[in-house]
Design a protein around this motif. Sequence first.
Motif, PDB file in Angstrom:
ATOM      1  N   ASP A   7       0.810  -1.210   0.000  1.00  0.00           N
ATOM      2  CA  ASP A   7       0.000   0.000   0.000  1.00  0.00           C
ATOM      3  C   ASP A   7       0.847   1.266   0.000  1.00  0.00           C
ATOM      4  O   ASP A   7       0.324   2.347  -0.243  1.00  0.00           O
ATOM      5  CB  ASP A   7      -0.942   0.015   1.209  1.00  0.00           C
ATOM      6  CG  ASP A   7      -2.085  -0.968   1.050  1.00  0.00           C
ATOM      7  OD1 ASP A   7      -2.699  -0.997  -0.038  1.00  0.00           O
ATOM      8  OD2 ASP A   7      -2.368  -1.715   2.000  1.00  0.00           O
ATOM      9  N   SER A   8       2.149   1.128   0.269  1.00  0.00           N
ATOM     10  CA  SER A   8       3.025   2.303   0.298  1.00  0.00           C
ATOM     11  C   SER A   8       4.448   1.877  -0.030  1.00  0.00           C
ATOM     12  O   SER A   8       4.778   0.687  -0.032  1.00  0.00           O
ATOM     13  CB  SER A   8       2.998   2.958   1.689  1.00  0.00           C
ATOM     14  OG  SER A   8       3.661   2.134   2.626  1.00  0.00           O
ATOM     15  N   ILE A   9       5.293   2.848  -0.269  1.00  0.00           N
ATOM     16  CA  ILE A   9       6.695   2.568  -0.568  1.00  0.00           C
ATOM     17  C   ILE A   9       7.381   1.875   0.614  1.00  0.00           C
ATOM     18  O   ILE A   9       8.261   1.046   0.425  1.00  0.00           O
ATOM     19  CB  ILE A   9       7.435   3.867  -0.993  1.00  0.00           C
ATOM     20  CG1 ILE A   9       8.784   3.522  -1.623  1.00  0.00           C
ATOM     21  CG2 ILE A   9       7.583   4.817   0.176  1.00  0.00           C
ATOM     22  CD1 ILE A   9       9.444   4.712  -2.298  1.00  0.00           C
ATOM     23  N   ASP A  10       6.956   2.165   1.834  1.00  0.00           N
ATOM     24  CA  ASP A  10       7.518   1.497   3.015  1.00  0.00           C
ATOM     25  C   ASP A  10       7.260  -0.006   2.978  1.00  0.00           C
ATOM     26  O   ASP A  10       8.082  -0.801   3.443  1.00  0.00           O
ATOM     27  CB  ASP A  10       6.949   2.091   4.300  1.00  0.00           C
ATOM     28  CG  ASP A  10       7.360   3.536   4.515  1.00  0.00           C
ATOM     29  OD1 ASP A  10       8.455   3.918   4.050  1.00  0.00           O
ATOM     30  OD2 ASP A  10       6.587   4.284   5.130  1.00  0.00           O
ATOM     31  N   ASP A  11       6.133  -0.411   2.411  1.00  0.00           N
ATOM     32  CA  ASP A  11       5.804  -1.833   2.313  1.00  0.00           C
ATOM     33  C   ASP A  11       6.779  -2.578   1.391  1.00  0.00           C
ATOM     34  O   ASP A  11       7.010  -3.775   1.574  1.00  0.00           O
ATOM     35  CB  ASP A  11       4.380  -2.027   1.801  1.00  0.00           C
ATOM     36  CG  ASP A  11       3.326  -1.561   2.795  1.00  0.00           C
ATOM     37  OD1 ASP A  11       3.633  -1.519   4.017  1.00  0.00           O
ATOM     38  OD2 ASP A  11       2.207  -1.242   2.354  1.00  0.00           O
ATOM     39  N   VAL A  12       7.341  -1.885   0.405  1.00  0.00           N
ATOM     40  CA  VAL A  12       8.275  -2.524  -0.526  1.00  0.00           C
ATOM     41  C   VAL A  12       9.523  -2.992   0.223  1.00  0.00           C
ATOM     42  O   VAL A  12       9.999  -4.109   0.022  1.00  0.00           O
ATOM     43  CB  VAL A  12       8.652  -1.580  -1.691  1.00  0.00           C
ATOM     44  CG1 VAL A  12       9.662  -2.232  -2.629  1.00  0.00           C
ATOM     45  CG2 VAL A  12       7.405  -1.165  -2.459  1.00  0.00           C
ATOM     46  N   GLU A  13      10.046  -2.158   1.095  1.00  0.00           N
ATOM     47  CA  GLU A  13      11.229  -2.522   1.895  1.00  0.00           C
ATOM     48  C   GLU A  13      10.922  -3.721   2.795  1.00  0.00           C
ATOM     49  O   GLU A  13      11.716  -4.655   2.902  1.00  0.00           O
ATOM     50  CB  GLU A  13      11.678  -1.331   2.734  1.00  0.00           C
ATOM     51  CG  GLU A  13      13.053  -1.473   3.333  1.00  0.00           C
ATOM     52  CD  GLU A  13      14.174  -1.298   2.323  1.00  0.00           C
ATOM     53  OE1 GLU A  13      15.138  -2.090   2.390  1.00  0.00           O
ATOM     54  OE2 GLU A  13      14.097  -0.394   1.477  1.00  0.00           O
ATOM     55  N   LYS A  14       9.766  -3.710   3.441  1.00  0.00           N
ATOM     56  CA  LYS A  14       9.363  -4.850   4.286  1.00  0.00           C
ATOM     57  C   LYS A  14       9.243  -6.115   3.448  1.00  0.00           C
ATOM     58  O   LYS A  14       9.691  -7.191   3.849  1.00  0.00           O
ATOM     59  CB  LYS A  14       8.015  -4.568   4.963  1.00  0.00           C
ATOM     60  CG  LYS A  14       8.040  -3.503   6.013  1.00  0.00           C
ATOM     61  CD  LYS A  14       6.615  -3.278   6.529  1.00  0.00           C
ATOM     62  CE  LYS A  14       6.487  -1.923   7.172  1.00  0.00           C
ATOM     63  NZ  LYS A  14       5.091  -1.569   7.470  1.00  0.00           N
TER      64      LYS A  14
END
Length: 144
Positions: free
Chosen positions: A116-123
């Motif tokens: 849902d966000s760019i932060d989710d890509v890192e996770k």
Amino acid sequence: MGHEGPKQRRKALNEARKAMEAEFAREQGDYRPPDRDDCSSKEWYLSIDDSANLRISIWTWRSEGRLVDFLMLVETGDWAVADAWQEVARIDCSGGRCHLHPPNDMEEHELILRLDSIDDVEKAFGQANTIAVTVAIMIRDGRS
């Protein structure tokens, strides 16, 4: 007069619970990465066995210093044939979700993380890396 009875409260709670469950069940997130042509990319390989016949190919795309997209392929190869790598599993980020296309059924996918966000890509990258190594080790050890 604004007074709800037990039946109305129970109905409202059930409706709220159903709406929440539907949202959690939705696989496709809202995140869409920028065009890969507008990003810096990096590619590398992680060898899983001593004979270098099993590897994980990893591609990442970054924009403004942040990880925005990635792809991981579990591949088998043969030293006798140059560049004869065969994809046996894939992890990618498409359609707002990071998912695994497992060995023996590349048409299927198993959700790793909704994006849902760019932060989710890192996770998702951290989780995907663990899953790719696990799948590769299972293939190496004949447990796929």
